[in-house]
Design a protein around this motif. Structure first.
Motif, PDB file in Angstrom:
ATOM      1  N   ARG A  11       0.838  -1.216   0.000  1.00 13.26           N
ATOM      2  CA  ARG A  11       0.000   0.000   0.000  1.00 13.26           C
ATOM      3  C   ARG A  11       0.866   1.256   0.000  1.00 13.26           C
ATOM      4  N   TYR A  12       1.957   1.222   0.783  1.00 17.99           N
ATOM      5  CA  TYR A  12       2.883   2.350   0.843  1.00 17.99           C
ATOM      6  C   TYR A  12       3.509   2.607  -0.527  1.00 17.99           C
ATOM      7  N   ARG A  13       3.984   1.540  -1.167  1.00 15.80           N
ATOM      8  CA  ARG A  13       4.610   1.695  -2.486  1.00 15.80           C
ATOM      9  C   ARG A  13       3.612   2.195  -3.527  1.00 15.80           C
ATOM     10  N   ALA A  14       2.375   1.705  -3.468  1.00 15.65           N
ATOM     11  CA  ALA A  14       1.342   2.162  -4.404  1.00 15.65           C
ATOM     12  C   ALA A  14       1.044   3.643  -4.187  1.00 15.65           C
ATOM     13  N   ALA A  15       0.965   4.069  -2.927  1.00 18.09           N
ATOM     14  CA  ALA A  15       0.708   5.482  -2.630  1.00 18.09           C
ATOM     15  C   ALA A  15       1.870   6.348  -3.092  1.00 18.09           C
ATOM     16  N   LEU A  16       3.090   5.868  -2.895  1.00 16.65           N
ATOM     17  CA  LEU A  16       4.267   6.612  -3.340  1.00 16.65           C
ATOM     18  C   LEU A  16       4.284   6.725  -4.868  1.00 16.65           C
ATOM     19  N   ASP A  17       3.946   5.653  -5.556  1.00 17.89           N
ATOM     20  CA  ASP A  17       3.869   5.694  -7.020  1.00 17.89           C
ATOM     21  C   ASP A  17       2.798   6.679  -7.482  1.00 17.89           C
ATOM     22  N   ALA A  56      -2.787  15.825  -7.252  1.00 25.35           N
ATOM     23  CA  ALA A  56      -1.504  15.791  -6.551  1.00 25.35           C
ATOM     24  C   ALA A  56      -1.714  15.999  -5.046  1.00 25.35           C
ATOM     25  N   MET A  57      -2.579  16.908  -4.680  1.00 22.59           N
ATOM     26  CA  MET A  57      -2.853  17.168  -3.267  1.00 22.59           C
ATOM     27  C   MET A  57      -3.496  15.949  -2.606  1.00 22.59           C
ATOM     28  N   LYS A  58      -4.497  15.350  -3.251  1.00 21.49           N
ATOM     29  CA  LYS A  58      -5.174  14.180  -2.685  1.00 21.49           C
ATOM     30  C   LYS A  58      -4.219  12.997  -2.563  1.00 21.49           C
ATOM     31  N   ALA A  59      -3.390  12.790  -3.565  1.00 20.66           N
ATOM     32  CA  ALA A  59      -2.422  11.690  -3.526  1.00 20.66           C
ATOM     33  C   ALA A  59      -1.457  11.882  -2.362  1.00 20.66           C
ATOM     34  N   PHE A  60      -0.991  13.096  -2.160  1.00 15.24           N
ATOM     35  CA  PHE A  60      -0.049  13.372  -1.077  1.00 15.24           C
ATOM     36  C   PHE A  60      -0.710  13.210   0.286  1.00 15.24           C
ATOM     37  N   GLN A  61      -1.970  13.658   0.403  1.00 15.32           N
ATOM     38  CA  GLN A  61      -2.690  13.530   1.675  1.00 15.32           C
ATOM     39  C   GLN A  61      -2.916  12.064   2.049  1.00 15.32           C
ATOM     40  N   GLU A  62      -3.128  11.207   1.079  1.00 13.82           N
ATOM     41  CA  GLU A  62      -3.301   9.785   1.359  1.00 13.82           C
ATOM     42  C   GLU A  62      -1.953   9.107   1.631  1.00 13.82           C
ATOM     43  N   TYR A  63      -0.898   9.620   1.029  1.00 12.96           N
ATOM     44  CA  TYR A  63       0.434   9.040   1.180  1.00 12.96           C
ATOM     45  C   TYR A  63       1.018   9.266   2.577  1.00 12.96           C
ATOM     46  N   VAL A  64       0.870  10.467   3.116  1.00 13.28           N
ATOM     47  CA  VAL A  64       1.553  10.832   4.359  1.00 13.28           C
ATOM     48  C   VAL A  64       1.232   9.886   5.518  1.00 13.28           C
ATOM     49  N   PRO A  65      -0.037   9.585   5.836  1.00 14.93           N
ATOM     50  CA  PRO A  65      -0.267   8.658   6.951  1.00 14.93           C
ATOM     51  C   PRO A  65       0.256   7.248   6.677  1.00 14.93           C
ATOM     52  N   LEU A  66       0.194   6.800   5.427  1.00 12.70           N
ATOM     53  CA  LEU A  66       0.754   5.486   5.086  1.00 12.70           C
ATOM     54  C   LEU A  66       2.266   5.484   5.244  1.00 12.70           C
ATOM     55  N   ARG A  67       2.905   6.559   4.838  1.00 15.86           N
ATOM     56  CA  ARG A  67       4.351   6.680   4.999  1.00 15.86           C
ATOM     57  C   ARG A  67       4.730   6.580   6.474  1.00 15.86           C
ATOM     58  N   ASP A  68       4.007   7.303   7.315  1.00 14.20           N
ATOM     59  CA  ASP A  68       4.317   7.297   8.744  1.00 14.20           C
ATOM     60  C   ASP A  68       4.114   5.912   9.353  1.00 14.20           C
ATOM     61  N   ARG A  69       3.016   5.238   8.993  1.00 17.85           N
ATOM     62  CA  ARG A  69       2.771   3.888   9.506  1.00 17.85           C
ATOM     63  C   ARG A  69       3.814   2.905   9.007  1.00 17.85           C
ATOM     64  N   TYR A  70       4.154   3.006   7.727  1.00 21.63           N
ATOM     65  CA  TYR A  70       5.126   2.096   7.138  1.00 21.63           C
ATOM     66  C   TYR A  70       6.472   2.213   7.854  1.00 21.63           C
ATOM     67  N   TRP A  71       6.968   3.449   7.999  1.00 28.70           N
ATOM     68  CA  TRP A  71       8.291   3.613   8.597  1.00 28.70           C
ATOM     69  C   TRP A  71       8.282   3.293  10.082  1.00 28.70           C
ATOM     70  N   ALA A  72       7.216   3.608  10.798  1.00 28.79           N
ATOM     71  CA  ALA A  72       7.130   3.243  12.213  1.00 28.79           C
ATOM     72  C   ALA A  72       7.121   1.725  12.354  1.00 28.79           C
TER      73      ALA A  72
END
Length: 84
Positions: A11-17, A56-72
Motif C-alpha cells: 500500500r505504501y509503495r502504491a501510494a508513493l507511485d 496531486a494534493m489528494k495523492a499526497f494527503q493519502e500518502y503521508v499517513p501510510l508513509r508514517d505507519r510504514y516507517w514506524a
C-alpha cells in the motif's frame, strides 16, 4: 485486526507511485514555475491545471499517513529506530 507488513508495504509503495505520477502530470500541465512580475496579474488556472493540482494534493494527503505507519512499523520490525 492489523494488516501484515507485506500488505502495508504494498500500500505504501502504491501510494508513493501515485504521488510520483500525480506530480509528473502536474509538472507537465503547469510547466516550470515563473514568478509574477510586480503589478502583473496572477495567471488564470485552466481546468486541467486545477484538476492536476487537486489530484496531486489528494495523492499526497493519502500518502503521508501510510508513509508514517510504514516507517514506524519497519523501524519497529527491524529494531532500527530513527536517530533523530
Amino acid at each position: 485486526m492489523s494488516e501484515s507488513f507485506e500488505i502495508l508495504e504494498a500500500r505504501y509503495r502504491a501510494a508513493l507511485d501515485r504521488v510520483s505520477e500525480a506530480y509528473q502530470v502536474l509538472r507537465g500541465v503547469m510547466g516550470d514555475p515563473k514568478p509574477v512580475a510586480h503589478g502583473e496579474e496572477p495567471p488564470v488556472l485552466t481546468k486541467a491545471e486545477r484538476d492536476a493540482q487537486t489530484e496531486a494534493m489528494k495523492a499526497f494527503q493519502e500518502y503521508v499517513p501510510l508513509r508514517d505507519r510504514y516507517w514506524a512499523t519497519r523501524w519497529g520490525r527491524e529494531g532500527n529506530p530513527p536517530k533523530s
